[in-house]
Write a protein that holds these residues in place. Structure first.
Motif, short mmCIF file in Angstrom:
data_model
loop_
_atom_site.label_atom_id
_atom_site.label_comp_id
_atom_site.label_asym_id
_atom_site.label_seq_id
_atom_site.Cartn_x
_atom_site.Cartn_y
_atom_site.Cartn_z
N ARG A 146 8.63 7.63 -2.39
CA ARG A 146 8.68 6.29 -1.81
C ARG A 146 9.91 5.62 -2.40
O ARG A 146 10.00 5.41 -3.61
CB ARG A 146 7.44 5.47 -2.17
N ARG B 222 7.77 7.31 -6.92
CA ARG B 222 8.56 6.16 -6.50
C ARG B 222 9.95 6.24 -7.12
O ARG B 222 10.10 6.56 -8.29
CB ARG B 222 7.86 4.87 -6.92
N PRO C 274 0.80 -1.22 0.00
CA PRO C 274 0.00 0.00 0.00
C PRO C 274 0.84 1.28 0.00
O PRO C 274 0.42 2.30 -0.51
CB PRO C 274 -0.83 -0.10 1.28
N ARG C 275 2.06 1.20 0.56
CA ARG C 275 2.92 2.39 0.57
C ARG C 275 3.37 2.78 -0.83
O ARG C 275 3.78 3.91 -1.05
CB ARG C 275 4.12 2.16 1.49
N ASP D 251 0.08 4.84 -3.03
CA ASP D 251 -0.52 6.06 -2.49
C ASP D 251 -0.38 7.28 -3.39
O ASP D 251 -0.75 8.37 -3.02
CB ASP D 251 0.04 6.36 -1.10
N GLY D 252 0.17 7.10 -4.58
CA GLY D 252 0.30 8.21 -5.52
C GLY D 252 1.59 9.00 -5.37
O GLY D 252 1.86 9.89 -6.17
#
Length: 108
Positions: free
Chosen positions: A82, A50, A42-43, A46-47
């Protein structure tokens, strides 16, 4: 789309050269399943932007010092990215150490 196919698409985008459907990074029996689980985290959904970091290299002389990779991961994370660390099974301790030193902690 399986995660390994995503790697092929991203690699083709950045290099301009097509690669095999199954990019050779996932070579062990559990590697494809692990990559698929990682890309469902899920991390990563989240938009947020990355960023993938590959801190390993065949020759130690070509590796960036782990503390510098951790510093970069920390800076990117604080900017909202992320960070995902990639490496082979033999580099597990390297990526785990970098992940532990990063804040926020990169995905490993």
């Amino acid at each position: 789309m399986p995660a390994t196919s995503c790697i092929s698409v991203v690699t083709t985008f950045f290099t301009g050269r097509p690669v095999a459907e199954r990019y050779p990074l996932a070579v062990g029996s559990g590697d494809v399943a692990h990559a698929d689980r990682l890309f469902q985290d899920p991390r990563l959904l989240d938009g947020a932007p990355r960023v993938g970091l590959v801190p390993g290299a065949h020759a130690a002389s070509r590796r960036w010092p782990p503390e510098r990779v951790a510093e970069l991961a920390t800076r990117l994370g604080r900017e909202g990215a992320r960070v995902v660390l990639f490496g082979s099974a033999g580099e597990r301790s390297l990526t785990a150490g970098i992940a532990a030193a990063g804040a926020p902690e990169p995905l490993d």
